[in-house]
Write a protein that holds these residues in place. Structure first.
Motif, PDB file in Angstrom:
ATOM      1  N   LYS A   1       5.815  13.350 -14.264  1.00  0.00           N
ATOM      2  CA  LYS A   1       5.522  12.000 -14.775  1.00  0.00           C
ATOM      3  C   LYS A   1       6.497  11.631 -15.880  1.00  0.00           C
ATOM      4  O   LYS A   1       7.007  10.489 -15.923  1.00  0.00           O
ATOM      5  N   GLN A   2       6.780  12.571 -16.771  1.00  0.00           N
ATOM      6  CA  GLN A   2       7.711  12.286 -17.863  1.00  0.00           C
ATOM      7  C   GLN A   2       9.137  12.109 -17.373  1.00  0.00           C
ATOM      8  O   GLN A   2       9.938  11.435 -18.017  1.00  0.00           O
ATOM      9  N   GLU A   3       9.452  12.709 -16.228  1.00  0.00           N
ATOM     10  CA  GLU A   3      10.795  12.569 -15.646  1.00  0.00           C
ATOM     11  C   GLU A   3      10.868  11.402 -14.666  1.00  0.00           C
ATOM     12  O   GLU A   3      11.901  11.189 -14.032  1.00  0.00           O
ATOM     13  N   GLY A   4       9.769  10.652 -14.512  1.00  0.00           N
ATOM     14  CA  GLY A   4       9.743   9.525 -13.583  1.00  0.00           C
ATOM     15  C   GLY A   4       9.780   9.946 -12.131  1.00  0.00           C
ATOM     16  O   GLY A   4      10.316   9.230 -11.278  1.00  0.00           O
ATOM     17  N   ARG A   5       9.192  11.082 -11.816  1.00  0.00           N
ATOM     18  CA  ARG A   5       9.233  11.625 -10.451  1.00  0.00           C
ATOM     19  C   ARG A   5       7.844  11.635  -9.796  1.00  0.00           C
ATOM     20  O   ARG A   5       7.573  12.482  -8.957  1.00  0.00           O
ATOM     21  N   VAL A   6       6.951  10.711 -10.190  1.00  0.00           N
ATOM     22  CA  VAL A   6       5.628  10.615  -9.575  1.00  0.00           C
ATOM     23  C   VAL A   6       5.463   9.227  -8.972  1.00  0.00           C
ATOM     24  O   VAL A   6       5.683   8.214  -9.650  1.00  0.00           O
ATOM     25  N   ASN A   7       5.076   9.180  -7.701  1.00  0.00           N
ATOM     26  CA  ASN A   7       4.781   7.911  -7.033  1.00  0.00           C
ATOM     27  C   ASN A   7       3.332   7.550  -7.346  1.00  0.00           C
ATOM     28  O   ASN A   7       2.403   8.081  -6.751  1.00  0.00           O
ATOM     29  N   LYS A   8       3.132   6.641  -8.308  1.00  0.00           N
ATOM     30  CA  LYS A   8       1.784   6.316  -8.780  1.00  0.00           C
ATOM     31  C   LYS A   8       0.924   5.727  -7.672  1.00  0.00           C
ATOM     32  O   LYS A   8      -0.299   5.928  -7.636  1.00  0.00           O
ATOM     33  N   ALA A   9       1.553   4.981  -6.752  1.00  0.00           N
ATOM     34  CA  ALA A   9       0.795   4.375  -5.663  1.00  0.00           C
ATOM     35  C   ALA A   9       0.158   5.449  -4.781  1.00  0.00           C
ATOM     36  O   ALA A   9      -0.992   5.307  -4.326  1.00  0.00           O
ATOM     37  N   VAL A  10       0.904   6.520  -4.535  1.00  0.00           N
ATOM     38  CA  VAL A  10       0.364   7.628  -3.734  1.00  0.00           C
ATOM     39  C   VAL A  10      -0.770   8.310  -4.487  1.00  0.00           C
ATOM     40  O   VAL A  10      -1.820   8.635  -3.911  1.00  0.00           O
ATOM     41  N   PHE A  11      -0.597   8.537  -5.789  1.00  0.00           N
ATOM     42  CA  PHE A  11      -1.635   9.198  -6.591  1.00  0.00           C
ATOM     43  C   PHE A  11      -2.924   8.391  -6.592  1.00  0.00           C
ATOM     44  O   PHE A  11      -4.021   8.954  -6.489  1.00  0.00           O
ATOM     45  N   ASP A  12      -2.821   7.063  -6.697  1.00  0.00           N
ATOM     46  CA  ASP A  12      -4.015   6.218  -6.770  1.00  0.00           C
ATOM     47  C   ASP A  12      -4.654   5.963  -5.417  1.00  0.00           C
ATOM     48  O   ASP A  12      -5.806   5.500  -5.353  1.00  0.00           O
ATOM     49  N   ASP A  13      -3.935   6.227  -4.321  1.00  0.00           N
ATOM     50  CA  ASP A  13      -4.466   5.993  -2.970  1.00  0.00           C
ATOM     51  C   ASP A  13      -5.449   7.103  -2.600  1.00  0.00           C
ATOM     52  O   ASP A  13      -5.051   8.263  -2.460  1.00  0.00           O
ATOM     53  N   PRO A  14      -6.734   6.794  -2.415  1.00  0.00           N
ATOM     54  CA  PRO A  14      -7.718   7.840  -2.098  1.00  0.00           C
ATOM     55  C   PRO A  14      -7.503   8.482  -0.732  1.00  0.00           C
ATOM     56  O   PRO A  14      -7.987   9.592  -0.484  1.00  0.00           O
ATOM     57  N   ASP A  15      -6.774   7.796   0.152  1.00  0.00           N
ATOM     58  CA  ASP A  15      -6.541   8.334   1.498  1.00  0.00           C
ATOM     59  C   ASP A  15      -5.177   8.998   1.646  1.00  0.00           C
ATOM     60  O   ASP A  15      -4.825   9.460   2.738  1.00  0.00           O
ATOM     61  N   ALA A  16      -4.411   9.075   0.588  1.00  0.00           N
ATOM     62  CA  ALA A  16      -3.073   9.663   0.667  1.00  0.00           C
ATOM     63  C   ALA A  16      -3.157  11.136   1.054  1.00  0.00           C
ATOM     64  O   ALA A  16      -3.939  11.902   0.490  1.00  0.00           O
TER      65      ALA A  16
END
Length: 448
Positions: free
Chosen positions: A422-437
């Motif tokens: 997250k600190q390196e900008g390497r997290v896809n927030k949309a995927v994290f928040d998607d309950p079906d991901a």
């Protein structure tokens, strides 16, 4: 004559695993000891032949086998763990952040464990110093250690002669030297391939030796516990239960409080979403009791369900399985308080600081396989002069705790990965928040 399928299945069912045999040995050792204590009158046969004869010799023989493994196992494991950092060609920002995070969370874990241990006081009320300690040098070492200042303790980490430290089993200097060697091997890269291969192969030898020694663990546990309960009866049972509850409480605090705060503060993600998506990995780690076996599933879950870049997780997760053992460190912290109280050893601020430093560094050399933490536990005991006989009471119930602390170990790896990514900008927030991901079509249909 060829075996029929029915006979083969019967043999398979009859073959008990090491976990089962240790638990059986635990129960039988307690029952045998209680019978000797309450039903068999004191005399030559009970006391000299069995309690101080067979039980003592076999039990102490097993303890010596464990002591034999400590120095070479930890030395080689730490070198291999430190050297593996260079395998990913990443010794930059991500590597530094990851190492700092792992070391800090492990130190916090030991602190939590020591706090919970002193709060519950699992070893108080039973004085075993006159029962199983035949060599009082360990108690003398504890007294001598209390006279050392914090400055001397820190200076003693740097060995004057590493060979002498290895021979004497002075573990903090051994760990320091092993880390130094491992880092140099990583920096030299291909120039030190031969040396790196030697330590990796020697580490494999020590791990195999550990697994062989663990085969006789049920016999050692039976004899050690039989002698303990033969001397003090049911008085030893309550401390075991309190020790187990203390470890579980400390593990819960680390996993559900410390990790969740770190996720909220440093990664700015919902910790409940993280737990919901990660629970399957925790369940797998619990069932296998090995961090190494969980590496592929851990990386896959972070990638597919939480949107973490594989270039981050492929470095942090394998590294964490080698050097980040918060659950193991928690067990060691509670075990130190438990054993110190059992044997009436007073530990002061210097000893607690030594435990935190030793357990934190020892986690670097703890391989991600079942029950190896018991081997390095003896190293932590040695650092503050505690009797190794205290491990006998811990071994019988350790497998249950081992499964739980493995789940905490791999959760710590994933939390660190999430924070660093997250600190390196390497997290896809949309995927994290998607309950079906990351869910399969069948899983989504079942959920609906």
């Amino acid at each position: 004559m060829t075996e029929t399928p029915e006979k083969a299945m019967t043999k398979k069912r009859r073959k008990l695993g090491l976990t089962t045999t240790i638990l059986i040995a635990l129960v039988l050792g307690i029952v045998c000891g209680v019978i000797f204590h309450y039903l068999i009158p004191a005399g030559t046969v009970r006391d000299d032949v069995f309690v101080d004869g067979v039980f003592y010799i076999v039990g102490q023989g097993f303890i010596r086998l464990m002591q034999m493994l400590v120095v070479p196992l930890v030395f080689c494991s730490i070198i291999c763990g430190a050297a593996s950092i260079g395998d990913t060609k990443t010794l930059g920002t991500v590597g530094v952040k990851t190492l700092i995070f792992y070391i800090c969370t492990t130190a916090i874990a030991v602190g939590v464990a020591l706090g919970v241990g002193n709060l519950i006081s699992p070893g108080k009320g039973v004085d075993m110093s006159s029962i199983v300690v035949s060599d009082t040098s360990t108690l003398d070492t504890a007294s001598a250690a209390s006279e050392l200042s914090i400055a001397d303790t820190l200076l003693n980490i740097i060995p004057k002669n590493p060979i002498q430290s290895l021979a004497n089993g002075d573990m903090l200097p051994v760990i320091f030297f092993a880390l130094f060697v491992g880092i140099i091997i990583a920096l030299l890269g291909r120039k030190a391939e031969t040396v790196h291969s030697f330590f990796e192969q020697f580490n494999d030898i020590m791990m195999k030796m550990t697994s062989i020694v663990m085969l006789v663990a049920p016999i050692g546990v039976f004899c050690l516990l039989s002698r303990t309960f033969a001397n003090i009866g049911f008085d030893a049972f309550l401390p075991m239960v309190k020790y187990m509850l203390g470890v579980l409480l400390a593990l819960a605090l680390q996993c559900l409080v410390v990790y969740m705060i770190l996720l909220s503060v440093f990664a700015h993600v919902n910790p409940f979403t993280f737990l919901k998506k990660f629970v399957s990995v925790m369940a797998f780690a619990f069932s296998t009791a090995t961090s190494n076996a969980t590496i592929p599933l851990n990386i896959e879950t972070l990638d597919k369900k939480m949107g973490v870049d594989r270039r981050i997780s492929s470095f942090t997760i394998p590294l964490g399985a080698t050097i980040n053992m918060d659950g193991t460190a928690i067990m060691q912290g509670v075990a130190v308080v438990f054993t110190a109280q059992l044997f009436g050893v007073d530990l002061g601020p210097v000893e607690y600081a030594t435990v935190i430093a030793t357990a934190t560094l020892a986690s670097i050399g703890t391989a991600g396989v079942p029950s190896v933490g018991l081997i390095t536990l003896s190293m932590v005991f040695n650092s503050v002069g505690l009797p190794l006989e205290g491990i006998a009471l811990i071994m019988g119930i350790d497998r249950i705790l081992d499964m739980t602390r493995t789940a905490v170990n791999i959760t710590g790896d994933a939390v660190c990965t999430m924070v660093v990514a997250k600190q390196e900008g390497r997290v896809n927030k949309a995927v994290f928040d998607d309950p079906d991901a990351g869910k399969t079509l069948e899983e989504m249909r079942a959920a609906s």
